[in-house]
Design an enzyme around this catalytic site. Structure first.
Site, mmCIF file in Angstrom:
data_model
loop_
_atom_site.group_PDB
_atom_site.id
_atom_site.type_symbol
_atom_site.label_atom_id
_atom_site.label_comp_id
_atom_site.label_asym_id
_atom_site.label_seq_id
_atom_site.Cartn_x
_atom_site.Cartn_y
_atom_site.Cartn_z
ATOM 1 C CG HIS A 24 -0.099 6.358 2.791
ATOM 2 N ND1 HIS A 24 0.654 5.221 2.609
ATOM 3 C CD2 HIS A 24 -1.341 5.931 3.144
ATOM 4 C CE1 HIS A 24 -0.081 4.151 2.832
ATOM 5 N NE2 HIS A 24 -1.305 4.553 3.155
ATOM 6 N NE ARG A 31 -25.326 19.288 -12.182
ATOM 7 C CZ ARG A 31 -25.837 19.957 -11.151
ATOM 8 N NH1 ARG A 31 -25.106 20.153 -10.061
ATOM 9 N NH2 ARG A 31 -27.056 20.448 -11.213
ATOM 10 C CG HIS A 86 -4.656 5.683 -0.191
ATOM 11 N ND1 HIS A 86 -4.755 6.627 0.810
ATOM 12 C CD2 HIS A 86 -4.594 4.480 0.418
ATOM 13 C CE1 HIS A 86 -4.747 6.010 1.982
ATOM 14 N NE2 HIS A 86 -4.663 4.702 1.767
ATOM 15 C CD GLU A 137 -2.866 1.246 2.324
ATOM 16 O OE1 GLU A 137 -3.965 1.811 2.171
ATOM 17 O OE2 GLU A 137 -2.479 0.792 3.418
ATOM 18 C CG LEU A 169 -10.559 8.292 10.412
ATOM 19 C CD1 LEU A 169 -11.696 7.675 9.615
ATOM 20 C CD2 LEU A 169 -10.534 7.735 11.822
ATOM 21 C CG ASP A 211 -6.435 0.437 7.095
ATOM 22 O OD1 ASP A 211 -5.240 0.109 6.964
ATOM 23 O OD2 ASP A 211 -6.850 1.587 6.839
ATOM 24 C CG HIS A 270 -12.168 3.575 8.909
ATOM 25 N ND1 HIS A 270 -11.831 3.222 10.194
ATOM 26 C CD2 HIS A 270 -11.020 3.985 8.315
ATOM 27 C CE1 HIS A 270 -10.525 3.401 10.371
ATOM 28 N NE2 HIS A 270 -10.023 3.868 9.248
ATOM 29 N N GLY A 293 -5.678 4.152 9.932
ATOM 30 C CA GLY A 293 -5.872 2.757 10.268
ATOM 31 C C GLY A 293 -6.943 2.578 11.331
ATOM 32 C CG ASP A 349 -14.082 1.138 12.057
ATOM 33 O OD1 ASP A 349 -14.854 1.645 11.223
ATOM 34 O OD2 ASP A 349 -12.940 1.602 12.298
#
Length: 377
Positions: A137, A223, A191, A125, A302, A270, A247, A304, A244
């Protein structure tokens, strides 16, 4: 027995680590009942869960890539019904990624004395992610899709990269998707700020899954529908979802469930190193993450989760009204089919490896078996 099969009050006969017979106590004759290897008169058997997207648990990150770290991770996962998992990297400096890939490769498929969940392959990832939808990231470490760089990762991992998350709209992404797919890698779109046409280009190039649906992807707009809308519309596309309640709102989980073919839904966690640990500060790769009341965040974003897959199954049933069989398939059979490991995982059929999870009437994990041997629980 087919996808997501469950057996209530089962008798199990195991020979050489494989299932030779599973049947319900009610349907068994006394002679076979006496010869059974295991008896579970007040439980339900399901295929052992497979988590294809997990960064760590029990205080350890998979990027550590040491026997001790993966041993602790595997031992904890087995207590949550997980028999196999795909350790998932996070965007890091190239040399750090190479080191982790090499370390993970040494541990994949190893059967150690702790008999915990087995690492089955690597989920890469990053770094081929959108700057606009990078989540936590590290932006400076993201890379443009490159077959040359991917091949360096591939060589470091000795071909053990089995799944790769990539943003299909990035220049060079479709070429990399096609290249990786030809090597047998499953490519997952995520992502990503992709529009519908860019998502379709990724699919045509070979992508067959979506990473943590709704999270870190272009939102649905009436749209200009983006990747999230494409995931709902493309019924043949596998799609991860983190169940969970943090998320993804339960209402969106229900809409997701109604839109997708049941056999394309993949429950993931995750999960990060804080899973199974008290609230506090933990690491995700080289990032500090604060964990409070089940929410993991880094600078307000957020980062993980601390979800376990058994609770993901329970939440999916609660949020959608799905049957136990459907929820179990989403955590076992469906990810196994996506990853091409369904000869040994995701089914209770005779002849398959005896990778089995034992559940109570409320879907709590009682025990996990790998190749017919009880794990530590």
């Amino acid at each position: 027995m087919g996808a997501g099969a469950v057996v209530e009050y089962p008798l199990v006969t195991v020979e050489d680590g494989r299932v030779s017979l599973i049947e319900s106590l009610a349907a068994s004759d006394p002679a076979r009942a006496g010869a059974a290897t295991y008896r579970f008169p007040e439980a339900t058997l399901v295929p052992a869960y497979v988590d294809i997207h997990i960064h760590g648990c029990a205080g350890h990150d998979v990027m550590e890539a040491t026997p001790d770290a993966l041993g602790a991770i595997g031992t904890y996962l087995a207590t949550r019904g997980v028999g196999g998992y795909f350790p998932t990297t996070v965007t890091s400096p190239r040399d750090e990624t190479m080191r982790s890939l090499a370390g993970l490769t040494r541990e994949i498929g190893q059967h150690t004395e702790h008999r915990g969940a087995t690492p089955l392959g690597i989920h890469l990832e990053g770094p081929f992610l959108s700057h606009l939808k990078r989540g936590v990231h590290t932006e400076a470490l993201l890379e443009a899709p490159s077959t040359a760089l991917f091949d360096r990762f591939w060589q470091a991992a000795e071909g053990r990269i089995c799944l790769m998350t990539i943003a299909p709209e990035l220049p060079g992404a479709t070429e990399l998707i096609a290249h990786a797919t030809a090597l047998g890698v499953r490519c997952s779109m995520g992502h990503s700020n992709a529009r519908m046409c860019e998502a379709e280009a990724g699919y045509i190039a070979g992508a067959r899954s979506a990473t943590h649906t709704f999270n870190a992807m272009r939102a649905i707009d009436h749209r200009e529908p983006g990747l999230a809308a494409y995931v709902l519309d493309k019924r043949s596309l596998f799609a991860e979802i983190i169940c969970d309640g943090i998320h993804v709102d339960p209402l969106m989980v229900r809409l997701f469930c109604r839109s997708k073919n049941e056999d394309r839904i993949v429950l993931v966690t995750d999960g990060m190193s804080a899973t199974g640990m008290p609230d506090g500060t933990y690491m995700l790769g080289d990032m500090e993450v604060e964990v409070r009341d089940g929410r993991c965040s880094s600078n307000g974003i957020l980062a993980g989760s601390v979800l376990t897959l058994d609770h993901g199954v329970q939440n999916f049933i609660k949020f959608t009204g799905a049957t136990l069989s459907t929820a179990v398939a989403a955590a076992s059979h469906n990810p196994s089919r996506l990853m091409g490991i369904d000869n040994d995982w995701g089914s209770l059929d005779a002849g398959r490896k005896a990778n089995i999870t034992v559940l109570s009437s409320t879907a709590e994990v009682i025990q996990t078996f790998l190749e017919g041997r009880a794990t530590i629980a």
